[in-house]
Design a protein around this motif. Sequence first.
Motif, PDB file in Angstrom:
ATOM      1  N   LEU A  16      -0.371  -5.786   0.778  1.00 58.73           N
ATOM      2  CA  LEU A  16      -1.768  -6.027   0.418  1.00 58.73           C
ATOM      3  C   LEU A  16      -1.980  -7.410  -0.174  1.00 58.73           C
ATOM      4  CD1 LEU A  16      -2.600  -2.580  -1.224  1.00 58.73           C
ATOM      5  CD2 LEU A  16      -3.000  -3.312   1.140  1.00 58.73           C
ATOM      6  N   HIS A  44      -0.345   4.312   0.169  1.00 55.62           N
ATOM      7  CA  HIS A  44      -1.027   5.279   1.030  1.00 55.62           C
ATOM      8  C   HIS A  44      -1.896   4.519   2.033  1.00 55.62           C
ATOM      9  CE1 HIS A  44       0.266   8.409  -1.739  1.00 55.62           C
ATOM     10  NE2 HIS A  44      -0.253   7.702  -2.735  1.00 55.62           N
ATOM     11  N   ALA A  45      -2.223   5.214   3.119  1.00 54.68           N
ATOM     12  CA  ALA A  45      -3.053   4.606   4.152  1.00 54.68           C
ATOM     13  C   ALA A  45      -4.512   4.582   3.721  1.00 54.68           C
ATOM     14  CB  ALA A  45      -2.910   5.379   5.459  1.00 54.68           C
ATOM     15  N   PHE A  46      -5.264   3.640   4.314  1.00 52.51           N
ATOM     16  CA  PHE A  46      -6.718   3.605   4.136  1.00 52.51           C
ATOM     17  C   PHE A  46      -7.365   3.330   5.475  1.00 52.51           C
ATOM     18  CE2 PHE A  46     -10.687   1.262   3.436  1.00 52.51           C
ATOM     19  CZ  PHE A  46     -11.383   2.218   2.716  1.00 52.51           C
ATOM     20  N   ALA A  52      -7.628   7.393   4.320  1.00 48.33           N
ATOM     21  CA  ALA A  52      -6.547   8.360   4.132  1.00 48.33           C
ATOM     22  C   ALA A  52      -6.583   9.469   5.178  1.00 48.33           C
ATOM     23  CB  ALA A  52      -6.630   8.959   2.734  1.00 48.33           C
ATOM     24  N   THR A 107      -6.149   2.354  -1.791  1.00 49.16           N
ATOM     25  CA  THR A 107      -4.838   2.740  -1.263  1.00 49.16           C
ATOM     26  C   THR A 107      -3.997   3.481  -2.300  1.00 49.16           C
ATOM     27  OG1 THR A 107      -4.017   0.524  -1.806  1.00 49.16           O
ATOM     28  CG2 THR A 107      -4.763   0.897   0.444  1.00 49.16           C
ATOM     29  N   ALA A 118       0.832  -1.203   0.000  1.00 42.72           N
ATOM     30  CA  ALA A 118       0.000   0.000   0.000  1.00 42.72           C
ATOM     31  C   ALA A 118       0.863   1.249   0.000  1.00 42.72           C
ATOM     32  CB  ALA A 118      -0.917  -0.003   1.214  1.00 42.72           C
ATOM     33  N   LEU A 151      -5.719  -0.078   6.900  1.00 42.63           N
ATOM     34  CA  LEU A 151      -4.513  -0.416   6.147  1.00 42.63           C
ATOM     35  C   LEU A 151      -3.517   0.729   6.239  1.00 42.63           C
ATOM     36  CD1 LEU A 151      -6.218  -1.869   2.933  1.00 42.63           C
ATOM     37  CD2 LEU A 151      -5.018  -3.199   4.672  1.00 42.63           C
ATOM     38  N   THR A 167       1.592  -1.423   4.152  1.00 45.68           N
ATOM     39  CA  THR A 167       1.023  -2.755   4.398  1.00 45.68           C
ATOM     40  C   THR A 167       1.156  -3.630   3.158  1.00 45.68           C
ATOM     41  OG1 THR A 167      -0.603  -1.861   5.946  1.00 45.68           O
ATOM     42  CG2 THR A 167      -1.081  -4.017   4.997  1.00 45.68           C
ATOM     43  N   GLY A 177      -5.587   5.326   8.383  1.00 41.96           N
ATOM     44  CA  GLY A 177      -4.741   4.149   8.441  1.00 41.96           C
ATOM     45  C   GLY A 177      -5.221   3.065   9.377  1.00 41.96           C
ATOM     46  N   ALA A 192      -0.081   2.788   5.554  1.00 45.97           N
ATOM     47  CA  ALA A 192       0.841   2.836   4.422  1.00 45.97           C
ATOM     48  C   ALA A 192       1.974   1.841   4.648  1.00 45.97           C
ATOM     49  CB  ALA A 192       1.396   4.253   4.253  1.00 45.97           C
TER      50      ALA A 192
END
Length: 437
Positions: free
Chosen positions: A173, A54-56, A58, A191, A52, A167, A171, A164, A169
């Motif tokens: 996936l 970016h975080a989810f 965000a 992400t 990932a 998920l 991670t 985050g 940043a």
Amino acid sequence: MTATADAEAAANELTPLADYLGSVLRRLRALPPLDLDLTQAHGNVLAEDVVAPHAFPAFDQAAVDGYAARWEDISGGGRGPSYVPAPSGTPGGRTIRLNVVGDLGAASWRPVRLTPGSCFSVAAGAPLPVAADVVVPVEWTDQGMAAVEIFRTPKRGYGVRRAGEELPAGTLLARAGTYVSPALVAVFAATGIGHVVVRPSPRVVIVATGDELVDVGRGSQPGQVVDANSHALTAAAAEVGALAYRVGICDDDPEGLRGLLEDQTLRADLIITTGGTGTGPGDMVRRILSRREGGRAGPVTFTDVALYPGTALGFGTVGAEEVPVVCLPGDPGAALIGFEVLARPAIQLLAGAEPVFRPSVRAHLLETVSSPGGLREFRPAHVAERRGGGYTVQPLSGGPFTLSGLAEANGLLVLGERVTTAAAGSTVDVLLLDRRR
């Protein structure tokens, strides 16, 4: 020598199925990877691990429609809220009133901050105001616009999704070899991933051979056989995830067959032929593709395998690009079983998928069955889960050659080379088939 002894001697000259499959699959390699747009990646297998970027989520956001507030204000620990009499039937005997200082939707982007005694009306997905740590659901309030009365107090953090939280940043996936499902596409997109590196879906060309074949839409006549195989095998290849192309019927003409296969190498990662793999007078595929030319062996090797039904299988390569070729028997039941044990694993391997074989279970056999000695038999069967755990398997009537049995089956009962009789109540291996019903 008795007939039984003759049969056993003949079976001993056959190549064990496991040995044959190993020798074939070792010659295949997964297709070169492709970088695909996310919308095109579904159904393929990842060629690389995906991390990932970016975080989810965000950013901190509301998980429900309601009012974003400070928990200390609605719990009674703050100085801002005012208490008002509760409506009739409200637990606790009082409500809390907060000033609504604004509305936030999913498209809101300006940062805002809560002050004591205030709240924001928020939609699910909206960014949270700074200092908000709870979202009170709309149905727990009087849905006020300038001021809102809160009838129930949620726990701290209710209705809040932190940046985050699901998920972070960095991670992992999905690992290489993972099938790209619709849900995984959503994870990638959420992400910030727009492209992924995958193994392409193999392009599989199916050719039916034989002077006796006629196309579908009519009944068979003496000297004519309706081509069921190429249609069934095209569907089977598509079910595995291949891009399947049915060429149709090719007569038993040496030059015609060679030319057709040469032409198909331009658009194929794998060619499957059906028919003509035996040693009878009309089995031209074996004669043509195994013929030695210039002191060199033919492009395809045909092997008599300890497999029932359909012992004669072929494998090799054709054309300058050395496209793999799998040659299956002409009997429809034997062709479909041959596809299951040889062509399907080959397609999976080309696609980079793991495992290449179907899942199997051990099951309680409900009916005594006999099997030809020295051959590994694959018989259509119906598998069911037992209420107390485990599985049962019921062999279907007609044996492995019946198309109706194959159409009804959700599993293939596997009887080993040394098995001549499997008694009811014994435990046997069963391959699980894909059946969407």
